[in-house]
Design a protein around this motif. Structure first.
Motif, short mmCIF file in Angstrom:
data_model
loop_
_atom_site.label_atom_id
_atom_site.label_comp_id
_atom_site.label_asym_id
_atom_site.label_seq_id
_atom_site.Cartn_x
_atom_site.Cartn_y
_atom_site.Cartn_z
N ILE A 18 42.92 -1.51 11.55
CA ILE A 18 42.50 -1.25 12.94
C ILE A 18 41.49 -2.28 13.41
O ILE A 18 41.28 -2.43 14.62
CB ILE A 18 41.93 0.17 13.12
N TYR A 19 40.86 -2.99 12.47
CA TYR A 19 39.86 -3.99 12.84
C TYR A 19 40.40 -5.42 12.80
O TYR A 19 39.64 -6.37 13.08
CB TYR A 19 38.65 -3.89 11.92
N ALA A 20 41.68 -5.60 12.46
CA ALA A 20 42.24 -6.94 12.27
C ALA A 20 42.07 -7.84 13.49
O ALA A 20 41.77 -9.03 13.37
CB ALA A 20 43.71 -6.83 11.89
N ARG A 21 42.26 -7.28 14.69
CA ARG A 21 42.16 -8.08 15.93
C ARG A 21 40.77 -8.67 16.15
O ARG A 21 40.61 -9.65 16.88
CB ARG A 21 42.52 -7.22 17.14
N TYR A 216 38.25 4.65 22.23
CA TYR A 216 37.94 3.57 23.16
C TYR A 216 38.04 2.19 22.51
O TYR A 216 38.32 1.19 23.17
CB TYR A 216 36.53 3.75 23.73
N LEU A 217 37.82 2.12 21.21
CA LEU A 217 37.76 0.82 20.54
C LEU A 217 39.11 0.10 20.53
O LEU A 217 39.17 -1.12 20.41
CB LEU A 217 37.22 0.95 19.11
N HIS A 218 40.22 0.84 20.69
CA HIS A 218 41.53 0.20 20.70
C HIS A 218 41.73 -0.67 21.94
O HIS A 218 42.51 -1.62 21.91
CB HIS A 218 42.65 1.25 20.63
N ASN A 219 41.06 -0.34 23.01
CA ASN A 219 41.25 -1.06 24.27
C ASN A 219 40.08 -1.98 24.63
O ASN A 219 40.09 -2.60 25.68
CB ASN A 219 41.44 -0.06 25.43
N ASN A 220 39.11 -2.06 23.74
CA ASN A 220 37.90 -2.81 24.07
C ASN A 220 37.46 -3.76 22.96
O ASN A 220 36.26 -4.04 22.81
CB ASN A 220 36.76 -1.84 24.39
N ALA A 221 38.42 -4.26 22.20
CA ALA A 221 38.08 -5.10 21.05
C ALA A 221 37.19 -6.29 21.42
O ALA A 221 36.16 -6.54 20.79
CB ALA A 221 39.35 -5.59 20.36
#
Length: 236
Positions: A18-21, A216-221
């Motif tokens: 989930i943190y790869a980006r 929220y973290l999925h859309n705000n990397a």
């Protein structure tokens, strides 16, 4: 410029992926080190943790070996925030080097007691339904039976260690600057809940909010990583 390692801990049911980006946005002096929990991805064959204590013991050993000559920070989202807090307590007890900064995201601190659902006691179907409704699992993935089965097993294991952990009225204060991130529409960890994290530090506590819910973290990397870059580079 001295390199800083950024250890990231996932939410219940999540993996290091989930943190790869974040690698696309991190400053070159910050090394992304997402921690993979057992039962998923590269650790798919490892048995799930049975308790918070077991999780913290394992992760503390890993962090100890990875930070002998490195400054580091920790980011935890949801379940990852609680693991992060207990991890810092463990590192402190062991007399080990502590992080230069900690980011708590999407989970209120352990001093708050809530009567939440016992997710680990739900049926597989109910568990998956809850995860989809919260945005943790994309609905389009439900057609993949084996994937859904694995997701249910992982969620149940993670919620078991989280929900049997409960809460603790004792507040361990640390001499560490912290940042607290939350979604304005997060019903699981409201902005007001998140303010209690400031009780856990003798140093600075900075708050950030995002116009989304629990995930929220999925859309705000990019925005999140900008905060991390600015925060950690300011410690140089």
């Amino acid at each position: 410029m001295k390199e800083i390692k950024l250890f990231c801990l996932p939410y219940a049911g999540g993996s290091a992926d989930i943190y790869a980006r974040w690698r696309n946005y991190l400053n070159s002096s910050i090394e992304l080190c997402p921690i993979e929990l057992p039962g998923r991805s590269k650790r798919a064959k490892d048995p799930y943790y049975k308790s918070m204590g077991e999780a913290v013991e394992d992760i503390a050993s890993f962090v100890k070996n990875e930070t002998r000559n490195s400054d580091y920070a920790i980011f935890g989202h949801s379940m990852g925030s609680i693991i992060t807090y207990e991890l810092i307590c463990k590192l402190y007890q062991m007399g080990l080097k502590l992080p230069i900064h900690v980011f708590f995201s999407g989970r209120y601190p352990p001093c708050i007691e809530k009567q939440d659902k016992n997710m680990h006691l739900l049926s597989d179907d109910e568990l998956i339904h809850e995860a989809v409704s919260m945005g943790g699992i994309p609905e389009k993935l439900l057609k993949y039976t084996k994937l859904v089965e694995n997701a249910a097993n992982t969620l149940r294991a993670d919620y078991t260690i989280l929900e049997t952990y409960g809460h603790s009225p004792h507040i361990q204060k640390f001499d560490i600057d912290i940042s607290v991130l939350s979604g304005t529409n997060d019903e699981l960890a409201t902005v007001e809940d998140m303010k209690y994290w400031e009780l856990y530090t003798n140093k600075s506590c900075t708050f950030y909010t995002f116009e989304k819910g629990h995930f929220y973290l999925h859309n705000n990397a990019e925005t999140i990583v900008k905060i991390i870059n600015n925060t950690l580079l300011a410690t140089e």
